[in-house]
Design a protein around this motif. Structure first.
Motif, PDB file in Angstrom:
ATOM      1  N   ASN A  93       0.825  -1.217   0.000  1.00 25.71           N
ATOM      2  CA  ASN A  93       0.000   0.000   0.000  1.00 25.71           C
ATOM      3  C   ASN A  93       0.854   1.260   0.000  1.00 25.71           C
ATOM      4  O   ASN A  93       0.518   2.251  -0.657  1.00 25.71           O
ATOM      5  CB  ASN A  93      -0.930   0.001   1.213  1.00 25.71           C
ATOM      6  N   LYS A  94       1.949   1.219   0.735  1.00 25.49           N
ATOM      7  CA  LYS A  94       2.863   2.371   0.786  1.00 25.49           C
ATOM      8  C   LYS A  94       3.450   2.645  -0.593  1.00 25.49           C
ATOM      9  O   LYS A  94       3.459   3.791  -1.055  1.00 25.49           O
ATOM     10  CB  LYS A  94       3.972   2.085   1.805  1.00 25.49           C
ATOM     11  N   GLU A  95       3.935   1.590  -1.244  1.00 20.36           N
ATOM     12  CA  GLU A  95       4.529   1.752  -2.576  1.00 20.36           C
ATOM     13  C   GLU A  95       3.451   2.111  -3.601  1.00 20.36           C
ATOM     14  O   GLU A  95       3.688   2.901  -4.517  1.00 20.36           O
ATOM     15  CB  GLU A  95       5.230   0.461  -2.984  1.00 20.36           C
ATOM     16  N   TYR A  96       2.263   1.529  -3.446  1.00 22.87           N
ATOM     17  CA  TYR A  96       1.146   1.816  -4.345  1.00 22.87           C
ATOM     18  C   TYR A  96       0.791   3.304  -4.282  1.00 22.87           C
ATOM     19  O   TYR A  96       0.620   3.971  -5.309  1.00 22.87           O
ATOM     20  CB  TYR A  96      -0.058   0.962  -3.950  1.00 22.87           C
ATOM     21  N   LYS A  97       0.686   3.830  -3.068  1.00 19.62           N
ATOM     22  CA  LYS A  97       0.343   5.245  -2.900  1.00 19.62           C
ATOM     23  C   LYS A  97       1.440   6.141  -3.457  1.00 19.62           C
ATOM     24  O   LYS A  97       1.157   7.149  -4.127  1.00 19.62           O
ATOM     25  CB  LYS A  97       0.119   5.547  -1.418  1.00 19.62           C
ATOM     26  N   ALA A  98       2.697   5.778  -3.189  1.00 17.49           N
ATOM     27  CA  ALA A  98       3.817   6.575  -3.701  1.00 17.49           C
ATOM     28  C   ALA A  98       3.829   6.578  -5.230  1.00 17.49           C
ATOM     29  O   ALA A  98       4.047   7.622  -5.859  1.00 17.49           O
ATOM     30  CB  ALA A  98       5.137   6.037  -3.159  1.00 17.49           C
ATOM     31  N   SER A  99       3.592   5.422  -5.831  1.00 18.99           N
ATOM     32  CA  SER A  99       3.564   5.327  -7.292  1.00 18.99           C
ATOM     33  C   SER A  99       2.376   6.094  -7.860  1.00 18.99           C
ATOM     34  O   SER A  99       2.472   6.717  -8.926  1.00 18.99           O
ATOM     35  CB  SER A  99       3.491   3.860  -7.727  1.00 18.99           C
ATOM     36  N   LEU A 100       1.263   6.058  -7.146  1.00 19.51           N
ATOM     37  CA  LEU A 100       0.070   6.788  -7.573  1.00 19.51           C
ATOM     38  C   LEU A 100       0.341   8.294  -7.572  1.00 19.51           C
ATOM     39  O   LEU A 100       0.022   9.010  -8.531  1.00 19.51           O
ATOM     40  CB  LEU A 100      -1.092   6.461  -6.630  1.00 19.51           C
ATOM     41  N   ASN A 101       0.955   8.777  -6.497  1.00 19.53           N
ATOM     42  CA  ASN A 101       1.283  10.201  -6.403  1.00 19.53           C
ATOM     43  C   ASN A 101       2.294  10.601  -7.474  1.00 19.53           C
ATOM     44  O   ASN A 101       2.213  11.698  -8.039  1.00 19.53           O
ATOM     45  CB  ASN A 101       1.828  10.528  -5.014  1.00 19.53           C
ATOM     46  N   ALA A 102       3.241   9.702  -7.749  1.00 22.64           N
ATOM     47  CA  ALA A 102       4.238   9.989  -8.786  1.00 22.64           C
ATOM     48  C   ALA A 102       3.570  10.093 -10.150  1.00 22.64           C
ATOM     49  O   ALA A 102       3.920  10.954 -10.964  1.00 22.64           O
ATOM     50  CB  ALA A 102       5.311   8.897  -8.791  1.00 22.64           C
ATOM     51  N   PHE A 103       2.600   9.215 -10.396  1.00 23.56           N
ATOM     52  CA  PHE A 103       1.881   9.272 -11.674  1.00 23.56           C
ATOM     53  C   PHE A 103       1.109  10.579 -11.807  1.00 23.56           C
ATOM     54  O   PHE A 103       1.141  11.239 -12.856  1.00 23.56           O
ATOM     55  CB  PHE A 103       0.922   8.092 -11.795  1.00 23.56           C
ATOM     56  N   ILE A 104       0.409  10.965 -10.746  1.00 23.55           N
ATOM     57  CA  ILE A 104      -0.367  12.207 -10.794  1.00 23.55           C
ATOM     58  C   ILE A 104       0.560  13.401 -11.002  1.00 23.55           C
ATOM     59  O   ILE A 104       0.247  14.331 -11.761  1.00 23.55           O
ATOM     60  CB  ILE A 104      -1.201  12.362  -9.507  1.00 23.55           C
ATOM     61  N   SER A 105       1.729  13.385 -10.347  1.00 20.06           N
ATOM     62  CA  SER A 105       2.697  14.469 -10.535  1.00 20.06           C
ATOM     63  C   SER A 105       3.191  14.512 -11.981  1.00 20.06           C
ATOM     64  O   SER A 105       3.456  15.586 -12.521  1.00 20.06           O
ATOM     65  CB  SER A 105       3.881  14.290  -9.581  1.00 20.06           C
ATOM     66  N   SER A 106       3.315  13.327 -12.601  1.00 20.15           N
ATOM     67  CA  SER A 106       3.804  13.281 -13.984  1.00 20.15           C
ATOM     68  C   SER A 106       2.838  13.935 -14.959  1.00 20.15           C
ATOM     69  O   SER A 106       3.227  14.310 -16.069  1.00 20.15           O
ATOM     70  CB  SER A 106       4.055  11.827 -14.402  1.00 20.15           C
ATOM     71  N   LEU A 107       1.577  14.071 -14.558  1.00 18.82           N
ATOM     72  CA  LEU A 107       0.597  14.703 -15.439  1.00 18.82           C
ATOM     73  C   LEU A 107       0.917  16.175 -15.678  1.00 18.82           C
ATOM     74  O   LEU A 107       0.493  16.749 -16.690  1.00 18.82           O
ATOM     75  CB  LEU A 107      -0.814  14.575 -14.835  1.00 18.82           C
ATOM     76  N   ASP A 108       1.665  16.795 -14.748  1.00 17.77           N
ATOM     77  CA  ASP A 108       2.037  18.201 -14.929  1.00 17.77           C
ATOM     78  C   ASP A 108       2.952  18.377 -16.137  1.00 17.77           C
ATOM     79  O   ASP A 108       2.966  19.449 -16.758  1.00 17.77           O
ATOM     80  CB  ASP A 108       2.727  18.726 -13.665  1.00 17.77           C
ATOM     81  N   LYS A 109       3.737  17.352 -16.455  1.00 17.94           N
ATOM     82  CA  LYS A 109       4.595  17.422 -17.638  1.00 17.94           C
ATOM     83  C   LYS A 109       3.813  17.071 -18.904  1.00 17.94           C
ATOM     84  O   LYS A 109       4.104  17.599 -19.978  1.00 17.94           O
ATOM     85  CB  LYS A 109       5.776  16.469 -17.481  1.00 17.94           C
ATOM     86  N   ILE A 110       2.860  16.177 -18.757  1.00 18.05           N
ATOM     87  CA  ILE A 110       2.049  15.787 -19.913  1.00 18.05           C
ATOM     88  C   ILE A 110       1.106  16.910 -20.315  1.00 18.05           C
ATOM     89  O   ILE A 110       0.929  17.201 -21.505  1.00 18.05           O
ATOM     90  CB  ILE A 110       1.269  14.503 -19.590  1.00 18.05           C
ATOM     91  N   PHE A 111       0.501  17.555 -19.302  1.00 15.66           N
ATOM     92  CA  PHE A 111      -0.409  18.677 -19.547  1.00 15.66           C
ATOM     93  C   PHE A 111       0.148  19.919 -18.837  1.00 15.66           C
ATOM     94  O   PHE A 111      -0.282  20.239 -17.715  1.00 15.66           O
ATOM     95  CB  PHE A 111      -1.813  18.370 -19.014  1.00 15.66           C
ATOM     96  N   PRO A 112       1.099  20.613 -19.424  1.00 13.58           N
ATOM     97  CA  PRO A 112       1.716  21.774 -18.751  1.00 13.58           C
ATOM     98  C   PRO A 112       0.674  22.848 -18.452  1.00 13.58           C
ATOM     99  O   PRO A 112      -0.204  23.132 -19.274  1.00 13.58           O
ATOM    100  CB  PRO A 112       2.749  22.265 -19.773  1.00 13.58           C
ATOM    101  N   ALA A 113       0.784  23.436 -17.281  1.00 13.77           N
ATOM    102  CA  ALA A 113      -0.165  24.466 -16.860  1.00 13.77           C
ATOM    103  C   ALA A 113      -0.030  25.705 -17.747  1.00 13.77           C
ATOM    104  O   ALA A 113       1.071  26.182 -18.023  1.00 13.77           O
ATOM    105  CB  ALA A 113       0.079  24.843 -15.397  1.00 13.77           C
ATOM    106  N   LYS A 114      -1.180  26.204 -18.212  1.00 16.15           N
ATOM    107  CA  LYS A 114      -1.266  27.449 -18.978  1.00 16.15           C
ATOM    108  C   LYS A 114      -0.444  27.436 -20.262  1.00 16.15           C
ATOM    109  O   LYS A 114      -0.047  28.489 -20.772  1.00 16.15           O
ATOM    110  CB  LYS A 114      -0.847  28.638 -18.100  1.00 16.15           C
ATOM    111  N   ILE A 115      -0.161  26.239 -20.772  1.00 20.41           N
ATOM    112  CA  ILE A 115       0.563  26.104 -22.034  1.00 20.41           C
ATOM    113  C   ILE A 115      -0.266  25.210 -22.955  1.00 20.41           C
ATOM    114  O   ILE A 115      -0.708  24.144 -22.555  1.00 20.41           O
ATOM    115  CB  ILE A 115       1.957  25.493 -21.833  1.00 20.41           C
ATOM    116  N   ALA A 116      -0.455  25.660 -24.180  1.00 22.91           N
ATOM    117  CA  ALA A 116      -1.279  24.914 -25.132  1.00 22.91           C
ATOM    118  C   ALA A 116      -0.450  23.819 -25.797  1.00 22.91           C
ATOM    119  O   ALA A 116      -0.024  23.940 -26.948  1.00 22.91           O
ATOM    120  CB  ALA A 116      -1.878  25.863 -26.172  1.00 22.91           C
TER     121      ALA A 116
END
Length: 523
Positions: A93-116
């Motif tokens: 569960n600890k590793e699952y949560k950490a990996s989940l948070n890492a995936f969500i953080s990676s979305l910032d690179k996939i969908f950059p804020a305020k950049i088309a």
């Protein structure tokens, strides 16, 4: 977590013959030392004193042999299965949560804020779906740069939020994952036996070398070699170390060994559990991301149609309106020309007080304008909410452009039909049955009408109609439409097929969708 039937570890080969062989090593070493001890002349006081001091070494080795004789041949050590299972579950569960948070953080690179832009990861296989660059999106839809950026960012932001919502909806996977616990070999008796044998071998090797040196030495150095052989202080330390090892084998603490084995099993399985947690997250999250990126690709590809039935951005419409200095005229079935300040493709503002389902004042497209013979002018406007649009996009037939070209004229024709009916009928009716009796009146104050095909998985169109004169006098929408010469408004609320009817009707009513069937909007 799957339980392993046997939670102990011992080697059945750890047999009596092995124990006998260790005892033989003891006997060989002890007998050899006793032989030298007895054989050395004790006539000389120097030799006698030296040899007598060596006797405790031999005695300690005899004690060690006795202790080893009393030690068990093997021990059946069981690890605590429930402790291991619980701790591994926590680790997962600890590793699952950490990996989940890492995936969500990676979305910032996939969908950059305020950049088309959208940076599609290499692991995503979109299978023929493409995410256009913003410039291509702009050209495809004839948008201004600012409008293209704004729309592009909005669509990507919605996709990112949908991915995150889907992640949180499906993040209970760890509760259902099963994994087996591997059981490493653990034989403390064998380990201690190996250590004991090594101690005996090393000690006997030293004594053998010293004995040979003593035999080969000449008279001048023989005394020195004898003293080296009977180095009782050093050898007594060796003997005590061997004795301690044998005592430990005799007095093994099974409870302590069980705890030690439990820790070994846990540490053995930890890396596999962490890897499993990461792989589960990657597989599920990548699947979610791929799916939503494909949906986003379709939104981009069908933006002109699916985003707004009438093409063009609001900014482009506003610019076009500013360039049109003169008001256009429309001639419909009469020789009389009526000056109308509105046409299909223009934009109007619907205020949220008069049209509360929009929640805020909204600029919407004019889809059609129809003129009647008695001066009636009907404007069809796109009054769909974002939720209604999402349901429409799920309709069968939105899979490709060719199918959409078959569907959209059907919707447009029915809106035009409703406008013609309002424009030509004496009572200004839309010519459609009431679709919903139990609508949410606080959100949809105007009667909702419904039309459907008489075919399998029939398509449905939902509209409302309101006369300009019935709008509140303080309504800005009323004022602007009156200035444009409009007398009636047909409000396009949504479209769907039978399979998605319940989802769309649920937006309009207080209850379930079954009432719609009574009025031609059902099955």
């Amino acid at each position: 977590m799957s339980e392993i039937p046997e939670h102990s570890c011992h080697d059945s080969e750890s047999s009596e013959s092995e124990k006998d062989s260790v005892c033989e090593i003891f006997d060989t070493v002890i007998n050899f030392l006793e032989y030298i001890y007895e054989d050395v002349s004790k006539d000389s006081s120097i030799f006698k004193d030296l040899v007598e001091k060596y006797k405790p070494v031999i005695d300690s080795l005899k004690q060690a042999k006795d202790a080893y004789d009393q030690s068990p041949e093997y021990l059946e050590i069981r690890y605590d299965f429930y402790e291991v299972s619980s701790r591994l579950k926590e680790e997962f569960n600890k590793e699952y949560k950490a990996s989940l948070n890492a995936f969500i953080s990676s979305l910032d690179k996939i969908f950059p804020a305020k950049i088309a832009e959208v940076n599609v990861p290499k692991y995503c296989n979109l299978e023929g779906h493409k995410i256009p660059k913003v410039k291509k999106f702009q050209r495809n839809n004839n948008l201004s740069p600012d409008a293209a950026d704004s729309e592009y960012i909005q669509l990507t932001l919605e996709t990112k939020e949908t991915v995150i919502d889907s992640v949180h909806e499906k993040d209970d996977t760890s509760s259902f994952i099963e994994f087996e616990v591997s059981q490493p070999e653990y034989d403390p008796v064998r380990e201690n036996t190996d250590r004991l044998v090594k101690l005996l071998a090393d000690f006997s090797g030293i004594k053998y070398d010293e004995f040979n040196a003593m035999l080969e030495s000449n008279v001048d150095v023989r005394m020195e070699r004898v003293e080296a052989f009977f180095n009782y202080e050093r050898d007594l330390e060796w003997a005590k170390t061997i004795l301690d090892c044998a005592d430990g084998m005799r007095d093994l603490d099974e409870e302590l060994l069980a705890r030690e084995y439990t820790e070994i099993v846990f540490e053995e399985n930890c890396p596999n559990v962490r890897t499993l947690a990461k792989s589960v997250v990657e597989e599920k999250m990548e699947s979610i991301l791929e799916g939503e990126l494909k949906v986003l690709s379709e939104k981009f590809r069908t933006y002109e149609v699916a985003g707004e039935i009438a093409s063009g951005s609001l900014k482009k419409v506003a610019k076009r309106k500013r360039s049109n200095k003169s008001k256009p005229t429309i001639e419909e079935g009469s020789s009389q020309l009526v000056e109308i300040g509105l046409k299909a493709g223009d934009a109007v503002t619907l205020d949220s007080e008069t049209f509360p389902w929009l929640k805020e004042d909204s600029i919407v497209d004019v889809l059609h304008v129809e003129r009647g013979g008695d001066g009636t002018v009907v404007a069809v406007v796109d009054a769909r909410t974002e939720e209604a649009k999402k349901v429409e996009h799920k309709m069968t037939g939105y899979e490709n452009d060719e199918k959409k070209r078959d569907i959209l004229p059907i919707i447009k024709d029915k809106l035009t039909m409703a406008a013609k009916c309002v424009a030509t009928s004496e009572d200004k009716s839309v010519g459609l049955p009431i679709g919903l009796n139990n609508r949410l009146r606080e959100l949809y104050p105007f009667i909702i009408y419904a039309w459907k095909e008489q075919t399998h998985n029939a398509k449905r169109v939902y509209v409302s109609k309101v006369s300009i004169e019935d709008m509140p006098d303080e309504s800005e929408t009323k004022k602007s439409l009156q200035e444009a010469g409009v007398t009636e408004v047909v409000l396009f609320l949504g479209a769907c097929d039978k399979q998605n009817q319940e989802s769309l009707v649920a937006l309009f009513i207080d209850g379930n969708s079954r009432d719609a069937a009574k009025y031609g909007a059902g099955a």
